[in-house]
Design an enzyme around this catalytic site. Structure first.
Site, mmCIF file in Angstrom:
data_model
loop_
_atom_site.group_PDB
_atom_site.id
_atom_site.type_symbol
_atom_site.label_atom_id
_atom_site.label_comp_id
_atom_site.label_asym_id
_atom_site.label_seq_id
_atom_site.Cartn_x
_atom_site.Cartn_y
_atom_site.Cartn_z
ATOM 1 N N GLU A 183 -54.034 -72.999 -18.755
ATOM 2 C CA GLU A 183 -55.008 -71.992 -18.316
ATOM 3 C C GLU A 183 -56.109 -72.670 -17.520
ATOM 4 O OE1 GLU A 183 -55.098 -69.100 -22.228
ATOM 5 O OE2 GLU A 183 -56.289 -70.919 -22.310
ATOM 6 N N ARG A 191 -54.105 -71.172 -33.243
ATOM 7 C CA ARG A 191 -55.541 -71.009 -33.462
ATOM 8 C C ARG A 191 -56.132 -72.054 -34.395
ATOM 9 N NH1 ARG A 191 -53.250 -66.233 -32.637
ATOM 10 N NH2 ARG A 191 -54.095 -65.093 -30.847
ATOM 11 N N HIS A 246 -59.739 -75.628 -27.334
ATOM 12 C CA HIS A 246 -60.754 -74.972 -26.506
ATOM 13 C C HIS A 246 -61.121 -73.611 -27.062
ATOM 14 C CE1 HIS A 246 -56.889 -73.476 -24.983
ATOM 15 N NE2 HIS A 246 -57.536 -72.362 -24.679
ATOM 16 N N GLN A 288 -58.657 -72.534 -29.989
ATOM 17 C CA GLN A 288 -57.190 -72.522 -29.894
ATOM 18 C C GLN A 288 -56.662 -73.676 -29.065
ATOM 19 O OE1 GLN A 288 -56.435 -69.422 -26.394
ATOM 20 N NE2 GLN A 288 -57.634 -68.516 -28.018
ATOM 21 N N LYS A 316 -48.532 -72.623 -21.782
ATOM 22 C CA LYS A 316 -49.570 -71.685 -21.345
ATOM 23 C C LYS A 316 -50.800 -72.442 -20.849
ATOM 24 C CE LYS A 316 -51.954 -67.486 -22.808
ATOM 25 N NZ LYS A 316 -53.163 -67.219 -23.545
ATOM 26 N N HIS A 359 -52.706 -74.560 -26.779
ATOM 27 C CA HIS A 359 -51.408 -74.019 -26.390
ATOM 28 C C HIS A 359 -50.394 -75.153 -26.328
ATOM 29 C CE1 HIS A 359 -53.655 -70.430 -25.542
ATOM 30 N NE2 HIS A 359 -54.462 -71.117 -24.767
ATOM 31 N N SER A 410 -61.310 -67.039 -30.211
ATOM 32 C CA SER A 410 -60.903 -68.031 -31.202
ATOM 33 C C SER A 410 -60.749 -69.414 -30.575
ATOM 34 C CB SER A 410 -59.592 -67.602 -31.860
ATOM 35 O OG SER A 410 -58.607 -67.410 -30.891
ATOM 36 N N LYS A 429 -57.503 -64.110 -37.550
ATOM 37 C CA LYS A 429 -56.039 -64.205 -37.474
ATOM 38 C C LYS A 429 -55.514 -65.455 -38.172
ATOM 39 C CE LYS A 429 -55.720 -61.734 -33.074
ATOM 40 N NZ LYS A 429 -55.468 -61.898 -31.655
HETATM 41 ZN ZN ZN Z 1 -56.453 -70.534 -24.388
#
Ligand code: ZN
Length: 420
Positions: free
Chosen positions: A137, A294, A275, A110, A135, A112, A108, A300
């Site tokens: 990444e 998302r 991203h 998304q 979060k 954060h 998906s 979802k």
């Molecule tokens: Zn992510």
């Protein structure tokens, strides 16, 4: 006997439906190489390998001198293994989760939240946002890897508004004109991007599904007639539409950069950066959190209001999204990917074929080491461990590991740690 400070881990495989199947998956290949007795099922997706102490996939310790079963249990009883600074700052927890991902179907789109927003979202909607952490990444490509990341330069988005009338309809005339008249002033550009993106995310379902169907039909016809469809990002549009028909995320490709990473190239996804991972195999390191907002390519729930408010609407070209690694001036084998967050860093160690010995240096942080290529015997007295492609080792803070290398084609290792 002194406590073991280096030991092998057996890591959890996650079979999410979007993963590459059977031995197409780097996750399956690495797992099989580490343990040839593993039965890889050719039809089953092997999406993620989790190398860490997350409760949903705590790594099993493979060392009969250790009574604890999992890495999480061991760290809880030996918090000093984290390193003094890491132990204090992250309250006795390993602050990162290290992964291998093998992506067949897009994940998906998304973003954060940052820490401040995470605290607020968790307080308001604890079911949707399960913890108070950010979060960040980082993805490092193992094979050619494709993702969406950050807003495109505004000229590119304006180009799509001209070339893709269906996209223009979904945004609406007024917002599109605001964007077309904005270049030059960064504040106006960001405000206009936010307006356009928010319009699209709030577009009536019937309208965007109709427009998307029209667009897909047109691109299919153009492609069948031998026409170049790059002006509509045709190939990617059709691929995503086949995976997620009628999903608003299919239009998001006109807003976000398509980033292609070659093996060893990285992408860092800081707070509020939109991203998606589209295809390929990568190593991923992230802070311990499950907070995801998302934006499409998903069945979802999409929290449209939070998403549209939080995003970083600063446009930038695709090549600026590639995160550089820095060669260690003291060790030509070492390249460090050190993102602007305290939670983690990743070190790539590339040992040339001429080397027969190499010392993995001691650092003041617990680390997790993944072997991508090569074979060696590692010594960290009193431990001696054999490692090969697919092996995963836990290395306690302030412990060096001496490698006696058996392979003739050198070694490639990735090590996740915390650089405070
Ligand atoms: Zn992510």
């Amino acid at each position: 006997m002194a406590a073991a400070t280096v030991f092998p881990l057996k890591c959890a495989v996650q079979h999410y439906a979007w993963g590459k199947v059977g031995l197409d998956s780097e996750v399956a290949k690495l797992t099989l190489s580490d343990d040839p007795t593993v039965a890889v099922e050719q039809e089953k997706p092997y999406a993620e390998l989790w190398m860490g102490a997350h409760p949903k996939g705590d790594a099993i310790i493979c060392d009969n001198r250790i009574s604890q079963k999992t890495l999480g249990e061991w760290i809880a009883e030996h918090p000093e293994c984290l390193g003094s600074k890491v132990k204090d700052i992250f309250q006795g927890q390993l602050p990162f989760l290290f992964k291998v991902l093998s992506v067949n179907i897009s994940l998906s789109i998304q973003a954060h939240p940052n820490k401040e927003l995470a605290v607020q979202l968790h307080a308001q909607f604890p079911d949707r946002y399960p913890d108070k952490n950010h979060k960040p990444e980082m993805a490092i490509a193992l094979t050619p890897f494709e993702g969406l990341c950050g807003f495109r330069p505004v000229e590119e988005i304006i180009g799509f508004l001209k070339n893709v009338p269906e996209f223009h309809v979904v945004i609406g005339n007024e917002a599109a004109e605001t964007l077309e008249n904005s270049p030059g002033d960064p504040h106006r550009v960001s405000a206009a991007l936010k307006k356009c993106f928010t319009r699209m995310m709030n577009c009536e379902t019937k309208t965007f599904v109709d427009q998307l169907n029209m667009l897909v039909k047109r691109v299919l016809k153009e492609a069948a007639g031998g026409k170049d469809t790059t002006g509509s990002n045709g190939e990617l549009l059709l691929r995503l539409h086949s995976q997620f028909p009628g999903d608003v995320g299919c239009f998001v490709i006109y807003f976000l950069n398509v980033v292609q990473l070659r093996p060893g190239e990285a992408m860092f996804l800081g707070a509020n950066e939109p991203h998606a991972y589209l295809s390929g195999d990568c190593i991923e390191c992230m802070a311990c959190s499950d907070n995801t907002v998302r934006a499409g390519l998903t069945p979802k729930f999409i929290d449209v209001q939070t998403l549209c408010e939080m995003l970083n609407y600063t446009p930038a070209p695709a090549n600026s999204k590639i995160f550089p690694s820095v060669r260690d001036p003291g060790d030509p084998c070492v390249f460090v990917y050190d993102p602007p967050v305290p939670d983690f860093a990743v070190i790539k160690i590339e040992i040339p074929c001429s080397a027969k010995r190499y010392t993995i240096s001691s650092i003041d942080s617990a680390s997790i080491l993944l072997v991508i290529r090569g074979e060696a015997t590692g010594t960290a007295a009193p431990s001696e461990v054999k490692i090969r492609r697919g092996s995963v080792l836990f290395i306690a803070a302030n412990q060096a590991v001496d490698l006696c290398i058996h392979s003739v084609d050198g070694m490639l290792l990735f090590r996740a740690c915390c650089m405070l």
